[in-house]
Design a protein around this motif. Structure first.
Motif, PDB file in Angstrom:
ATOM      1  N   GLY A  38      24.193 -22.717  10.717  1.00  0.00           N
ATOM      2  CA  GLY A  38      24.369 -21.417  11.329  1.00  0.00           C
ATOM      3  C   GLY A  38      25.722 -21.291  11.789  1.00  0.00           C
ATOM      4  N   PHE A  39      26.022 -19.941  11.693  1.00  0.00           N
ATOM      5  CA  PHE A  39      27.415 -19.678  12.005  1.00  0.00           C
ATOM      6  C   PHE A  39      27.318 -18.148  12.992  1.00  0.00           C
ATOM      7  N   PRO A  40      28.102 -17.672  13.906  1.00  0.00           N
ATOM      8  CA  PRO A  40      27.867 -16.518  14.604  1.00  0.00           C
ATOM      9  C   PRO A  40      28.298 -15.437  13.455  1.00  0.00           C
ATOM     10  N   VAL A  41      27.543 -14.742  13.218  1.00  0.00           N
ATOM     11  CA  VAL A  41      27.957 -13.462  12.287  1.00  0.00           C
ATOM     12  C   VAL A  41      28.480 -12.160  12.761  1.00  0.00           C
ATOM     13  N   PRO A  42      29.632 -12.109  12.549  1.00  0.00           N
ATOM     14  CA  PRO A  42      30.520 -10.790  13.060  1.00  0.00           C
ATOM     15  C   PRO A  42      29.558  -9.500  12.833  1.00  0.00           C
ATOM     16  N   LYS A  43      29.632  -8.489  13.598  1.00  0.00           N
ATOM     17  CA  LYS A  43      28.908  -7.372  13.472  1.00  0.00           C
ATOM     18  C   LYS A  43      29.381  -6.389  12.246  1.00  0.00           C
ATOM     19  N   GLU A  44      30.604  -6.728  11.793  1.00  0.00           N
ATOM     20  CA  GLU A  44      31.201  -6.038  10.783  1.00  0.00           C
ATOM     21  C   GLU A  44      30.653  -6.438   9.509  1.00  0.00           C
ATOM     22  N   LEU A  45      30.124  -7.679   9.298  1.00  0.00           N
ATOM     23  CA  LEU A  45      29.435  -8.277   8.109  1.00  0.00           C
ATOM     24  C   LEU A  45      27.965  -7.472   7.847  1.00  0.00           C
ATOM     25  N   MET A  46      27.853  -6.562   6.818  1.00  0.00           N
ATOM     26  CA  MET A  46      26.870  -5.898   6.759  1.00  0.00           C
ATOM     27  C   MET A  46      26.012  -6.372   5.765  1.00  0.00           C
ATOM     28  N   VAL A  47      26.385  -7.432   4.744  1.00  0.00           N
ATOM     29  CA  VAL A  47      25.463  -8.205   3.783  1.00  0.00           C
ATOM     30  C   VAL A  47      26.140  -9.457   3.856  1.00  0.00           C
ATOM     31  N   GLY A  48      25.220 -10.477   4.084  1.00  0.00           N
ATOM     32  CA  GLY A  48      25.644 -11.851   3.923  1.00  0.00           C
ATOM     33  C   GLY A  48      24.609 -12.544   2.951  1.00  0.00           C
ATOM     34  N   ILE A  49      24.552 -13.703   3.469  1.00  0.00           N
ATOM     35  CA  ILE A  49      23.383 -14.544   2.532  1.00  0.00           C
ATOM     36  C   ILE A  49      21.948 -14.397   2.704  1.00  0.00           C
ATOM     37  N   ALA A  52      19.958 -13.259  -0.222  1.00  0.00           N
ATOM     38  CA  ALA A  52      20.567 -13.514  -1.676  1.00  0.00           C
ATOM     39  C   ALA A  52      20.989 -12.409  -2.438  1.00  0.00           C
ATOM     40  N   ASP A  53      21.962 -11.416  -1.719  1.00  0.00           N
ATOM     41  CA  ASP A  53      22.277 -10.294  -2.271  1.00  0.00           C
ATOM     42  C   ASP A  53      23.301 -10.593  -3.259  1.00  0.00           C
ATOM     43  N   ASP A  54      23.701  -9.629  -3.981  1.00  0.00           N
ATOM     44  CA  ASP A  54      24.679  -9.915  -4.887  1.00  0.00           C
ATOM     45  C   ASP A  54      26.299 -10.067  -4.718  1.00  0.00           C
ATOM     46  N   ALA A  55      26.398  -9.753  -3.365  1.00  0.00           N
ATOM     47  CA  ALA A  55      27.968  -9.811  -2.878  1.00  0.00           C
ATOM     48  C   ALA A  55      27.973  -9.574  -1.438  1.00  0.00           C
ATOM     49  N   ALA A  56      29.024 -10.117  -0.820  1.00  0.00           N
ATOM     50  CA  ALA A  56      28.947  -9.925   0.545  1.00  0.00           C
ATOM     51  C   ALA A  56      29.771  -8.682   0.884  1.00  0.00           C
ATOM     52  N   VAL A  57      29.399  -7.677   2.071  1.00  0.00           N
ATOM     53  CA  VAL A  57      29.932  -6.576   2.150  1.00  0.00           C
ATOM     54  C   VAL A  57      30.358  -6.644   3.707  1.00  0.00           C
ATOM     55  N   TYR A  58      31.594  -6.293   4.044  1.00  0.00           N
ATOM     56  CA  TYR A  58      32.179  -6.214   5.198  1.00  0.00           C
ATOM     57  C   TYR A  58      32.828  -4.907   5.616  1.00  0.00           C
ATOM     58  N   LYS A  59      32.406  -4.280   6.758  1.00  0.00           N
ATOM     59  CA  LYS A  59      32.667  -2.923   7.265  1.00  0.00           C
ATOM     60  C   LYS A  59      34.305  -2.872   7.527  1.00  0.00           C
ATOM     61  N   LEU A  60      35.073  -2.343   7.246  1.00  0.00           N
ATOM     62  CA  LEU A  60      36.572  -2.216   7.435  1.00  0.00           C
ATOM     63  C   LEU A  60      36.720  -1.328   8.456  1.00  0.00           C
ATOM     64  N   ASN A  61      36.071   0.065   8.282  1.00  0.00           N
ATOM     65  CA  ASN A  61      36.101   1.221   9.168  1.00  0.00           C
ATOM     66  C   ASN A  61      35.107   2.082   8.952  1.00  0.00           C
ATOM     67  N   ASP A  62      34.830   3.263   9.422  1.00  0.00           N
ATOM     68  CA  ASP A  62      33.716   4.132   9.289  1.00  0.00           C
ATOM     69  C   ASP A  62      33.697   4.785   7.970  1.00  0.00           C
ATOM     70  N   GLU A  63      34.768   4.602   7.114  1.00  0.00           N
ATOM     71  CA  GLU A  63      34.714   5.224   5.684  1.00  0.00           C
ATOM     72  C   GLU A  63      34.810   4.335   4.683  1.00  0.00           C
ATOM     73  N   GLN A  64      35.222   2.862   5.125  1.00  0.00           N
ATOM     74  CA  GLN A  64      35.544   1.848   3.899  1.00  0.00           C
ATOM     75  C   GLN A  64      34.485   0.570   4.400  1.00  0.00           C
ATOM     76  N   ALA A  65      33.979  -0.187   3.291  1.00  0.00           N
ATOM     77  CA  ALA A  65      33.517  -1.288   3.405  1.00  0.00           C
ATOM     78  C   ALA A  65      33.995  -2.137   2.086  1.00  0.00           C
ATOM     79  N   LEU A  66      34.286  -3.580   2.462  1.00  0.00           N
ATOM     80  CA  LEU A  66      34.838  -4.400   1.495  1.00  0.00           C
ATOM     81  C   LEU A  66      33.883  -4.981   0.668  1.00  0.00           C
ATOM     82  N   ILE A  67      33.699  -5.299  -0.486  1.00  0.00           N
ATOM     83  CA  ILE A  67      32.592  -5.984  -1.133  1.00  0.00           C
ATOM     84  C   ILE A  67      33.528  -7.052  -1.926  1.00  0.00           C
ATOM     85  N   ALA A  68      32.897  -8.539  -1.648  1.00  0.00           N
ATOM     86  CA  ALA A  68      33.602  -9.472  -2.153  1.00  0.00           C
ATOM     87  C   ALA A  68      32.443 -10.406  -2.951  1.00  0.00           C
TER      88      ALA A  68
END
Length: 352
Positions: A38-49, A52-68
Motif C-alpha cells: 500500500g502507498f498513500p494515495v493523493p487526493k488528486e488521484l481520482m481513479v487508481g487500481i 481494475a479500471d481502464d486507466a488512471a485519472v489524476y485531477k489537475l485542476n477544476d477543469e482538467q483531469a489527466l488520463i494515463a
C-alpha cells in the motif's frame, strides 16, 4: 506485396500468445495485486487500481483531469502494419473508455533485432503512427529494447473534465448494458494461426480491431451514461464482472442479444478457441451463473479474449436510444443492448 510476404516472416510464430490473449490470467493477476504494498494515495488521484479500471485519472485542476494508460502485447497477426494498427487502437481505447480525449502517445517497442528485418519493424511502427494520426495525436517519444519476442504498444495520455470521468464502478441498478463491438476476435486470431481463416474473416477481424472507440468521448457528455469500460483480454464476462463488483450489483446478460463477428460461431463449434478462454473461466467462473441452456461453445464465446474490443456501457433505460444513435453515427453498426444491471450479490448471470 506486403513486407511480411517479401521476407517470408510470420510474426505470430515469434510469440507464445497474441494480442490481449497474452494477459496474465485474472485469478493470478488478482493474487499478484493483493500482495502489492500500500502507498498513500493523493487526493488528486481520482481513479487508481482499486476497481481494475481502464486507466488512471489524476485531477489537475477544476477543469482538467489527466488520463494515463499503457498497453502492449505480442503479434496477433502476421502483417506488421496491421499489428501496429491493432496495438495502437487497443492502447488508445483505454482513454476513450474513461470518457476522455487522447492528446499524446509514447511508443513501447521490444523486438528481436537479429531475427526481424528492420523494415518489418518499421512497418509495425508506421501502423501504430497511422492510428495515432486518426486519433489526432502525436507519437512524441517512447522506449525500445532488444527482446526475444516482438512487443509493441503505447503509453497514451488524455484529458477529461473531472465531472465527466466515466469509471467502471458507477453502474446503477436498472441500467441497460450496451456493447459497442461484436465478439470473437480471439477465435478469429486462433483460426488465423491454424490457417483456417479466409480473407473475409481476416478483413472482419482487422476492421473490428482497428476501429477507434471514439464514441467514448461523446458518451462522457451524457448524464444517463453511468459507467463505461472496454472489453479486452478477460472477455465479455470478465469485464461485465468488473462492472458488477465495482458497483456492488449483478450484471444479467442475454446471450441471444450478444453480437458476434462473422464465422465466429462456426469456428468455435469446430473447436477453434483460445487457451485464454479457459484461463479466464478458471479465474472468475465461480462468480458467473450460466443458464442451463448455455452451451460450452457459448461459454467460450463469452470468455473469448478481445483485442481492441468494444465499449461496454451501463446507462439509464431512457438513454438507450441516444447511446445507440451515437454509436451508429460513429460507424458502430453492431452496437446492441445485451443486458442490464440489477440489485443483488455481485456477479454475472447469463440467460439464453
Amino acid at each position: 506485396m506486403n513486407t511480411a510476404i517479401e521476407h517470408d516472416i510470420k510474426l505470430t510464430s515469434f510469440s507464445h500468445g497474441g494480442g490481449c490473449g497474452c494477459k496474465i490470467a485474472p485469478g493470478v493477476l488478482a493474487e499478484i495485486l493483493k500482495k502489492s504494498s500500500g502507498f498513500p494515495v493523493p487526493k488528486e488521484l481520482m481513479v487508481g487500481i482499486e476497481t481494475a479500471d481502464d486507466a488512471a485519472v489524476y485531477k489537475l485542476n477544476d477543469e482538467q483531469a489527466l488520463i494515463a494508460t499503457t498497453d502492449f502485447f505480442m503479434p496477433i497477426v502476421d502483417d506488421p502494419y496491421d499489428f501496429g494498427r491493432i496495438a495502437a487502437t487497443n492502447a488508445i481505447s483505454d482513454v476513450y473508455a474513461m470518457g476522455g480525449t487522447p492528446i499524446m502517445a509514447l511508443a513501447l517497442v521490444g523486438m528481436p533485432i537479429n531475427k526481424l528485418p528492420l523494415d518489418v519493424i518499421g512497418k509495425i511502427l508506421q501502423g501504430g503512427e497511422s492510428v495515432c494520426a486518426q486519433a489526432g495525436i502525436p507519437v512524441a517519444g517512447g522506449h525500445t529494447i532488444d527482446s526475444v519476442e516482438p512487443i509493441y504498444g503505447l503509453v497514451v495520455m488524455g484529458l477529461v473534465h473531472p465531472s465527466k470521468v466515466k469509471r467502471n464502478a458507477d453502474a446503477r441498478a436498472g441500467d441497460k448494458l450496451i456493447l459497442g463491438k461484436p465478439l470473437g476476435v480471439g477465435i478469429l486470431s486462433a483460426a488465423l494461426k491454424k490457417n483456417a481463416l479466409d480473407a473475409a474473416g481476416y478483413a472482419a477481424m482487422i476492421d473490428n480491431t482497428t476501429k477507434l472507440n471514439k464514441p467514448g468521448r461523446s458518451l462522457s457528455d451524457l448524464p444517463g451514461v453511468h459507467a463505461l469500460t472496454d472489453v479486452t483480454g478477460f472477455g465479455l464476462l470478465g469485464h461485465a464482472l468488473e462492472l458488477a463488483r465495482g458497483a456492488g450489483l449483478r450484471a444479467r446478460l442475454n446471450m441471444s442479444q450478444v453480437p458476434l463477428l462473422p464465422q465466429v460461431q462456426n469456428l468455435a463449434e469446430q473447436g477453434i478457441v483460445t487457451g485464454a478462454s479457459g484461463r479466464n473461466w478458471s479465474g472468475y467462473g465461480n462468480d458467473v451463473k450460466l443458464a442451463d441452456a448455455i452451451t460450452p461453445v457459448q461459454q467460450m464465446l463469452l470468455t473469448d479474449p478481445q483485442t481492441s474490443g468494444g465499449l461496454l456501457v451501463s446507462c439509464a433505460p431512457e438513454s438507450v436510444q441516444e447511446v445507440l444513435a451515437l454509436f451508429a453515427r460513429e460507424g458502430f453498426a453492431h452496437a446492441a443492448v445485451i443486458g442490464e444491471m440489477t440489485a443483488g450479490a455481485s456477479g454475472v448471470e447469463v440467460d439464453a
